[in-house]
Scaffold this motif. Structure first.
Motif, PDB file in Angstrom:
ATOM      1  N   ALA A   1       0.837  -1.202   0.000  1.00  0.00           N
ATOM      2  CA  ALA A   1       0.000   0.000   0.000  1.00  0.00           C
ATOM      3  C   ALA A   1       0.868   1.247   0.000  1.00  0.00           C
ATOM      4  O   ALA A   1       0.582   2.216  -0.711  1.00  0.00           O
ATOM      5  CB  ALA A   1      -0.926  -0.007   1.214  1.00  0.00           C
ATOM      6  N   ALA A   2       1.950   1.235   0.774  1.00  0.00           N
ATOM      7  CA  ALA A   2       2.863   2.380   0.833  1.00  0.00           C
ATOM      8  C   ALA A   2       3.510   2.614  -0.541  1.00  0.00           C
ATOM      9  O   ALA A   2       3.613   3.755  -0.995  1.00  0.00           O
ATOM     10  CB  ALA A   2       3.936   2.145   1.897  1.00  0.00           C
ATOM     11  N   HIS A   3       3.917   1.535  -1.200  1.00  0.00           N
ATOM     12  CA  HIS A   3       4.508   1.661  -2.541  1.00  0.00           C
ATOM     13  C   HIS A   3       3.487   2.225  -3.527  1.00  0.00           C
ATOM     14  O   HIS A   3       3.810   3.095  -4.337  1.00  0.00           O
ATOM     15  CB  HIS A   3       5.008   0.298  -3.039  1.00  0.00           C
TER      16      HIS A   3
ATOM     17  N   ALA B   1       1.439   6.654  -6.830  1.00  0.00           N
ATOM     18  CA  ALA B   1       0.327   7.552  -7.145  1.00  0.00           C
ATOM     19  C   ALA B   1       0.761   9.007  -6.988  1.00  0.00           C
ATOM     20  O   ALA B   1       0.446   9.857  -7.829  1.00  0.00           O
ATOM     21  CB  ALA B   1      -0.855   7.252  -6.241  1.00  0.00           C
ATOM     22  N   LYS B   2       1.499   9.299  -5.911  1.00  0.00           N
ATOM     23  CA  LYS B   2       1.986  10.661  -5.687  1.00  0.00           C
ATOM     24  C   LYS B   2       2.921  11.088  -6.818  1.00  0.00           C
ATOM     25  O   LYS B   2       2.837  12.210  -7.311  1.00  0.00           O
ATOM     26  CB  LYS B   2       2.736  10.746  -4.349  1.00  0.00           C
ATOM     27  N   ALA B   3       3.820  10.181  -7.218  1.00  0.00           N
ATOM     28  CA  ALA B   3       4.762  10.479  -8.297  1.00  0.00           C
ATOM     29  C   ALA B   3       4.008  10.735  -9.604  1.00  0.00           C
ATOM     30  O   ALA B   3       4.333  11.666 -10.353  1.00  0.00           O
ATOM     31  CB  ALA B   3       5.744   9.325  -8.467  1.00  0.00           C
ATOM     32  N   ALA B   4       2.972   9.939  -9.870  1.00  0.00           N
ATOM     33  CA  ALA B   4       2.180  10.103 -11.084  1.00  0.00           C
ATOM     34  C   ALA B   4       1.460  11.452 -11.064  1.00  0.00           C
ATOM     35  O   ALA B   4       1.425  12.164 -12.083  1.00  0.00           O
ATOM     36  CB  ALA B   4       1.180   8.971 -11.212  1.00  0.00           C
TER      37      ALA B   4
ATOM     38  N   ALA C   1       3.944  14.201 -11.762  1.00  0.00           N
ATOM     39  CA  ALA C   1       4.306  14.216 -13.179  1.00  0.00           C
ATOM     40  C   ALA C   1       3.184  14.880 -13.993  1.00  0.00           C
ATOM     41  O   ALA C   1       3.458  15.658 -14.914  1.00  0.00           O
ATOM     42  CB  ALA C   1       4.545  12.800 -13.670  1.00  0.00           C
ATOM     43  N   LEU C   2       1.937  14.595 -13.654  1.00  0.00           N
ATOM     44  CA  LEU C   2       0.804  15.190 -14.375  1.00  0.00           C
ATOM     45  C   LEU C   2       0.739  16.707 -14.157  1.00  0.00           C
ATOM     46  O   LEU C   2       0.458  17.460 -15.095  1.00  0.00           O
ATOM     47  CB  LEU C   2      -0.520  14.559 -13.910  1.00  0.00           C
ATOM     48  N   ARG C   3       1.033  17.118 -12.917  1.00  0.00           N
ATOM     49  CA  ARG C   3       0.975  18.554 -12.605  1.00  0.00           C
ATOM     50  C   ARG C   3       2.059  19.334 -13.348  1.00  0.00           C
ATOM     51  O   ARG C   3       1.851  20.466 -13.727  1.00  0.00           O
ATOM     52  CB  ARG C   3       1.170  18.764 -11.095  1.00  0.00           C
ATOM     53  N   GLN C   4       3.228  18.705 -13.541  1.00  0.00           N
ATOM     54  CA  GLN C   4       4.357  19.396 -14.176  1.00  0.00           C
ATOM     55  C   GLN C   4       4.154  19.550 -15.682  1.00  0.00           C
ATOM     56  O   GLN C   4       4.779  20.411 -16.286  1.00  0.00           O
ATOM     57  CB  GLN C   4       5.657  18.644 -13.884  1.00  0.00           C
TER      58      GLN C   4
END
Length: 54
Positions: free
Chosen positions: A37-39, A44-47, A50-53
């Motif tokens: 779950a942590a992974h 999800a946070k990394a994705a 990336a979408l925000r950038q």
């Protein structure tokens, strides 16, 4: 009467050992799920980042 107490004591101890064994058996699985779950959260946070950038 004494024999009944011995059997009752064996039953209680056996039950406690059984519960402990099943609990100890499930701890690694639960820990594994928490790690997964942590992974997933990190991914999800990394994705999202990336979408925000873009």
């Amino acid at each position: 009467m004494d024999g009944a107490w011995v059997f009752a004591a064996i039953g209680v101890v056996g039950g406690a050992v059984y519960v402990l064994n099943t609990t100890l058996d499930q701890i690694p699985r639960t820990a594994e799920r928490m790690v997964k779950a942590a992974h997933a959260l990190r991914e999800a946070k990394a994705a999202l980042k990336a979408l925000r950038q873009k």
